[in-house]
Design a protein around this motif. Structure first.
Motif, mmCIF file in Angstrom:
data_model
loop_
_atom_site.group_PDB
_atom_site.id
_atom_site.type_symbol
_atom_site.label_atom_id
_atom_site.label_comp_id
_atom_site.label_asym_id
_atom_site.label_seq_id
_atom_site.Cartn_x
_atom_site.Cartn_y
_atom_site.Cartn_z
ATOM 1 N N ILE A 155 6.507 11.604 -7.550
ATOM 2 C CA ILE A 155 5.778 12.863 -7.366
ATOM 3 C C ILE A 155 5.314 13.420 -8.707
ATOM 4 O O ILE A 155 4.180 13.901 -8.834
ATOM 5 C CB ILE A 155 6.657 13.878 -6.615
ATOM 6 N N ASN A 156 6.181 13.343 -9.713
ATOM 7 C CA ASN A 156 5.820 13.869 -11.034
ATOM 8 C C ASN A 156 4.664 13.108 -11.670
ATOM 9 O O ASN A 156 3.913 13.669 -12.484
ATOM 10 C CB ASN A 156 7.038 13.845 -11.966
ATOM 11 N N LEU A 157 4.503 11.835 -11.316
ATOM 12 C CA LEU A 157 3.380 11.039 -11.824
ATOM 13 C C LEU A 157 2.071 11.392 -11.126
ATOM 14 O O LEU A 157 1.026 10.880 -11.467
ATOM 15 C CB LEU A 157 3.669 9.543 -11.649
ATOM 16 N N ASP A 158 2.170 12.248 -10.124
ATOM 17 C CA ASP A 158 1.009 12.737 -9.370
ATOM 18 C C ASP A 158 0.423 11.685 -8.443
ATOM 19 O O ASP A 158 -0.788 11.681 -8.175
ATOM 20 C CB ASP A 158 -0.064 13.291 -10.312
ATOM 21 N N PHE A 159 1.284 10.794 -7.939
ATOM 22 C CA PHE A 159 0.850 9.924 -6.853
ATOM 23 C C PHE A 159 0.691 10.767 -5.594
ATOM 24 O O PHE A 159 1.428 11.735 -5.380
ATOM 25 C CB PHE A 159 1.880 8.826 -6.595
ATOM 26 N N LYS A 160 -0.263 10.385 -4.761
ATOM 27 C CA LYS A 160 -0.489 11.059 -3.487
ATOM 28 C C LYS A 160 -0.294 10.039 -2.372
ATOM 29 O O LYS A 160 -0.953 8.990 -2.357
ATOM 30 C CB LYS A 160 -1.903 11.640 -3.400
ATOM 31 N N GLU A 210 13.252 4.230 7.470
ATOM 32 C CA GLU A 210 13.085 5.575 8.021
ATOM 33 C C GLU A 210 11.612 5.959 8.134
ATOM 34 O O GLU A 210 11.207 6.648 9.065
ATOM 35 C CB GLU A 210 13.813 6.605 7.144
ATOM 36 N N PHE A 211 10.814 5.501 7.162
ATOM 37 C CA PHE A 211 9.379 5.787 7.194
ATOM 38 C C PHE A 211 8.636 4.781 6.330
ATOM 39 O O PHE A 211 9.228 4.101 5.489
ATOM 40 C CB PHE A 211 9.085 7.219 6.698
ATOM 41 N N HIS A 212 7.315 4.696 6.557
ATOM 42 C CA HIS A 212 6.423 3.913 5.704
ATOM 43 C C HIS A 212 5.274 4.819 5.278
ATOM 44 O O HIS A 212 5.017 5.857 5.896
ATOM 45 C CB HIS A 212 5.896 2.685 6.450
ATOM 46 N N SER A 213 4.571 4.412 4.226
ATOM 47 C CA SER A 213 3.578 5.325 3.652
ATOM 48 C C SER A 213 2.343 4.589 3.162
ATOM 49 O O SER A 213 2.325 3.361 3.048
ATOM 50 C CB SER A 213 4.215 6.120 2.503
ATOM 51 N N PHE A 214 1.319 5.375 2.854
ATOM 52 C CA PHE A 214 0.069 4.864 2.297
ATOM 53 C C PHE A 214 -0.301 5.733 1.095
ATOM 54 O O PHE A 214 -0.464 6.947 1.227
ATOM 55 C CB PHE A 214 -1.050 4.912 3.337
ATOM 56 N N VAL A 215 -0.433 5.109 -0.065
ATOM 57 C CA VAL A 215 -0.787 5.832 -1.291
ATOM 58 C C VAL A 215 -2.301 5.899 -1.384
ATOM 59 O O VAL A 215 -2.978 4.869 -1.369
ATOM 60 C CB VAL A 215 -0.192 5.138 -2.528
ATOM 61 N N PHE A 216 -2.831 7.115 -1.505
ATOM 62 C CA PHE A 216 -4.288 7.251 -1.532
ATOM 63 C C PHE A 216 -4.826 7.766 -2.865
ATOM 64 O O PHE A 216 -6.036 7.882 -3.046
ATOM 65 C CB PHE A 216 -4.772 8.145 -0.377
ATOM 66 N N ASP A 217 -3.958 8.041 -3.810
ATOM 67 C CA ASP A 217 -4.409 8.435 -5.149
ATOM 68 C C ASP A 217 -3.221 8.367 -6.095
ATOM 69 O O ASP A 217 -2.062 8.364 -5.673
ATOM 70 C CB ASP A 217 -4.993 9.854 -5.125
ATOM 71 N N GLY A 218 -3.515 8.302 -7.378
ATOM 72 C CA GLY A 218 -2.445 8.239 -8.361
ATOM 73 C C GLY A 218 -2.979 8.006 -9.756
ATOM 74 O O GLY A 218 -4.193 7.859 -9.961
ATOM 75 N N GLY A 252 0.811 -1.207 0.000
ATOM 76 C CA GLY A 252 0.000 0.000 0.000
ATOM 77 C C GLY A 252 0.844 1.256 0.000
ATOM 78 O O GLY A 252 0.327 2.362 -0.105
ATOM 79 N N GLY A 253 2.180 1.089 0.115
ATOM 80 C CA GLY A 253 3.098 2.213 0.145
ATOM 81 C C GLY A 253 3.611 2.612 -1.214
ATOM 82 O O GLY A 253 3.274 2.015 -2.240
ATOM 83 N N LYS A 254 4.480 3.620 -1.224
ATOM 84 C CA LYS A 254 4.864 4.246 -2.484
ATOM 85 C C LYS A 254 5.747 3.379 -3.376
ATOM 86 O O LYS A 254 5.571 3.391 -4.600
ATOM 87 C CB LYS A 254 5.548 5.585 -2.230
ATOM 88 N N ASP A 255 6.695 2.627 -2.819
ATOM 89 C CA ASP A 255 7.592 1.855 -3.674
ATOM 90 C C ASP A 255 6.865 0.714 -4.384
ATOM 91 O O ASP A 255 7.051 0.494 -5.588
ATOM 92 C CB ASP A 255 8.772 1.311 -2.856
ATOM 93 N N SER A 256 6.033 -0.019 -3.650
ATOM 94 C CA SER A 256 5.287 -1.098 -4.294
ATOM 95 C C SER A 256 4.269 -0.531 -5.283
ATOM 96 O O SER A 256 3.978 -1.151 -6.316
ATOM 97 C CB SER A 256 4.589 -1.985 -3.257
ATOM 98 N N SER A 257 3.737 0.659 -5.003
ATOM 99 C CA SER A 257 2.786 1.290 -5.934
ATOM 100 C C SER A 257 3.474 1.710 -7.221
ATOM 101 O O SER A 257 2.912 1.571 -8.307
ATOM 102 C CB SER A 257 2.125 2.503 -5.270
ATOM 103 N N LEU A 258 4.689 2.237 -7.102
ATOM 104 C CA LEU A 258 5.433 2.632 -8.296
ATOM 105 C C LEU A 258 5.849 1.410 -9.112
ATOM 106 O O LEU A 258 5.781 1.422 -10.351
ATOM 107 C CB LEU A 258 6.658 3.448 -7.910
ATOM 108 N N ALA A 259 6.264 0.340 -8.424
ATOM 109 C CA ALA A 259 6.612 -0.898 -9.132
ATOM 110 C C ALA A 259 5.398 -1.430 -9.892
ATOM 111 O O ALA A 259 5.507 -1.847 -11.055
ATOM 112 C CB ALA A 259 7.117 -1.938 -8.135
#
Length: 232
Positions: free
Chosen positions: A138-143, A184-192, A9-16
């Motif tokens: 960020i440029n792909l407009d993921f949130k 260092e941190f974990h994240s949750f992607v809520f749009d993209g 649900g985080g940014k790296d797996s979302s980008l992959a």
């Protein structure tokens, strides 16, 4: 090739996932997620199961859920994950993709786990410069929002922040990994760009948890409380 994507649900797996969706060689079968029993949350990231289900609904990809017990031992984890891999093989899955970037011990572990199973690991982001990946994201407009920080590495003020240009500007210069792959941190992607609708939530309470080995208070989580989405 029929592929399962390891997904937190985080940014790296979302980008992959996004990169694989734009490769015509792959058919995305499902999102492989690890959740902790009792907590009903994504393991390590601490995001509620309900929000993960909304992510999958927005992405239009089914979840392949792996539930592990609290304080799961490595032996238990390997047994549970081995069953999940066997199920994938029965479903004619050929590859599993992971969002790992540069941690060689993690990659070696995954490759060893899949050795002899007939399923090949893929690493779409492997050894890409972290600055390049963070800018691409960020440029792909993921949130995405920061759900957990390691207080030994980041100030509490980073908890609950949006991962954007301002975040990158404020990120400590002595920490060279803008993707936070060392925890260092974990994240949750809520749009993209691959979401059909944004995931709605509000910020809840913050909670500090100890390091598993030292028992010292170390990790700061912020709860994301789902807001009923009209699309569901």
């Amino acid at each position: 090739m029929k592929i399962v994507v390891g997904f937190s649900g985080g940014k790296d797996s979302s980008l992959a996932l996004f990169r694989l969706q734009h490769n015509p060689e792959y058919e995305i079968d499902s999102l492989l997620v690890t959740l902790t029993e009792g907590f009903n949350r994504v393991t390590t990231h601490g995001v509620r199961y309900e929000l993960l289900k909304q992510q999958a609904e927005s992405l239009g990809i089914p979840l392949r859920e792996v539930w592990i017990p609290q304080e799961c031992t490595n032996e238990e984890y390997q047994e549970i994950m081995g069953k999940a891999v066997a199920d994938m093989k029965e479903d004619e899955v050929t590859h599993i993709a992971f969002g790992d970037i540069h941690l060689k011990d993690v990659r070696n572990y995954r490759e060893k786990m899949l050795s002899g199973t007939g399923i090949t690991p893929l690493f779409p982001l492997w050894e890409k410069p972290v600055e390049e990946l963070s800018h691409e994201f960020i440029n792909l407009d993921f949130k995405t929002i920061i759900t957990c920080i390691d207080m030994d590495k980041l100030d509490k003020s980073f908890s609950g922040r949006i991962y954007d240009w301002e975040f990158i500007r404020d990120y400590p210069k002595e920490i060279h990994d803008l993707c936070g792959e060392n925890g260092e941190f974990h994240s949750f992607v809520f749009d993209g760009p691959n979401f059909n609708f944004p995931i709605k939530f509000e910020l809840g309470d913050q909670k500090v948890t100890p390091d598993y080995f030292t028992k010292k208070d170390r990790f700061l989580y912020i709860d994301l409380i789902p807001i009923k989405n009209m699309h569901l």
